[in-house]
Design an enzyme around this catalytic site. Structure first.
Site, short mmCIF file in Angstrom:
data_model
loop_
_atom_site.label_atom_id
_atom_site.label_comp_id
_atom_site.label_asym_id
_atom_site.label_seq_id
_atom_site.Cartn_x
_atom_site.Cartn_y
_atom_site.Cartn_z
N ASP A 34 5.23 9.51 -1.88
CA ASP A 34 5.58 9.51 -0.54
C ASP A 34 6.09 10.62 -0.02
O ASP A 34 6.59 11.74 -0.75
CB ASP A 34 6.87 8.49 -0.41
CG ASP A 34 6.38 7.02 -0.59
OD1 ASP A 34 5.84 6.58 0.17
OD2 ASP A 34 6.97 6.33 -1.65
N GLU B 131 5.04 -5.10 4.62
CA GLU B 131 5.11 -4.18 3.38
C GLU B 131 6.75 -3.95 3.10
O GLU B 131 7.15 -3.30 4.06
CB GLU B 131 4.27 -3.18 3.08
CG GLU B 131 2.91 -3.63 3.07
CD GLU B 131 1.99 -1.96 2.87
OE1 GLU B 131 2.49 -1.07 2.92
OE2 GLU B 131 0.60 -2.36 2.70
N TYR C 3 -5.98 -1.59 -0.17
CA TYR C 3 -5.38 -0.73 0.77
C TYR C 3 -6.17 0.72 0.65
O TYR C 3 -6.24 1.12 -0.38
CB TYR C 3 -3.91 -0.66 0.04
CG TYR C 3 -2.94 0.24 0.94
CD1 TYR C 3 -3.41 1.54 1.57
CD2 TYR C 3 -1.64 -0.30 1.45
CE1 TYR C 3 -2.41 2.11 2.35
CE2 TYR C 3 -0.84 0.61 2.12
CZ TYR C 3 -1.16 1.62 2.59
OH TYR C 3 -0.48 2.35 3.51
#
Length: 263
Positions: free
Chosen positions: A60, A49, A175
């Site tokens: 994040d 990734e 994911y």
């Protein structure tokens, strides 16, 4: 069949789980970043990734936010990120690359131009965390028509009513975000994740890869044992941020890969 599909088929045939790593493109600089990325397959990484630096990375935590800032400060752009992928492809035509980031830089470039450039650079899939399924016509459907997998995130808050919508146009793999929160915020626990992976598996034939909160070889092994593989990002990015050499970073990656492949 994309490189991602081929990779999972090979892993399944070998009875192995996938080990996926995230690194920020251009962190701490282009050449060092490229050296790390080139070394990932040799360290046992099955899928890479590649983070696309962005000024407002809302999903994040501080570790990856700082990595993105370092990359941006060093002059990293979407164009240079695609160039990094193309440079990697000169020596490796089989390891899948998933570009992971946010929609704004892609929108600014123009979807059609971006998809053409990404395909030419050797990108195999996209994870765009701020485009929900309701916006599939924006990028997801065009990406799949261009031959790129569009990988969706499922989370602990993705209930049974929402899950079919999340899975509707997903391809490559799902994911699963193991924690509620941002990257690097908590540790994943296999006892919590296992039932969720089983629930998602009941609704799709796609591989389920688990990320967020995996930072040791044992954690990677535990998570891989109850899923189709593990993703590690912040723990690797923090090594780069601490100024470790590419060789030191790759040795750490190999220890994680060895753990995941025991899963």
């Amino acid at each position: 069949m994309t490189r991602i599909d081929a990779k999972f088929a090979d892993l399944k045939a070998a009875g192995k789980k996938a080990f996926v790593t995230y690194v920020m493109a251009g962190d701490p600089d282009y050449d060092t970043s490229l050296e790390v990325v080139k070394g990932l397959p040799g360290a046992g990484v099955d899928i890479i990734e590649l983070g696309l630096p962005f000024t407002d990375p809302m999903a994040d935590g501080p570790t990856i936010q700082l990595a993105g800032q370092r990359a941006l400060d060093g002059g990293m752009t979407l164009e240079k990120t695609l160039q990094l992928a193309a440079d990697f492809r000169k020596g490796d035509d089989t390891t899948p690359i998933v570009l992971m980031g946010y929609y704004n830089p892609i929108y600014n470039r123009g979807v059609d131009t971006f998809l053409e450039d990404a395909k030419a650079a050797g990108i195999d899939g996209l994870i765009v965390v701020d485009l929900p399924p309701e916006e599939d016509d924006e990028l997801c459907i065009p990406a799949q028509k261009a031959g790129l997998n569009f990988i969706r995130l499922a989370t602990p808050t993705t209930d049974d009513a929402r899950l079919p919508k999340v899975l509707q146009n997903t391809s490559g793999f799902v994911y699963y975000v193991s924690i509620t929160g941002i990257t690097g915020a908590a540790e994943a626990e296999a006892t919590d994740v296992g039932p969720e992976v089983a629930r998602i598996k009941a609704a799709t034939d796609l591989p389920i890869i688990v990320g967020f909160g995996i930072n040791t070889p044992q954690k990677a092994q535990n998570i891989a044992s109850i899923s189709d593989g593990a993703v590690v990002g912040s723990a690797i990015v923090s090594q780069i941020g601490a100024g470790k050499s590419p060789a030191e970073v790759l040795a750490f990656v190999k220890s994680l890969a060895d753990g995941a492949h025991k899963g």
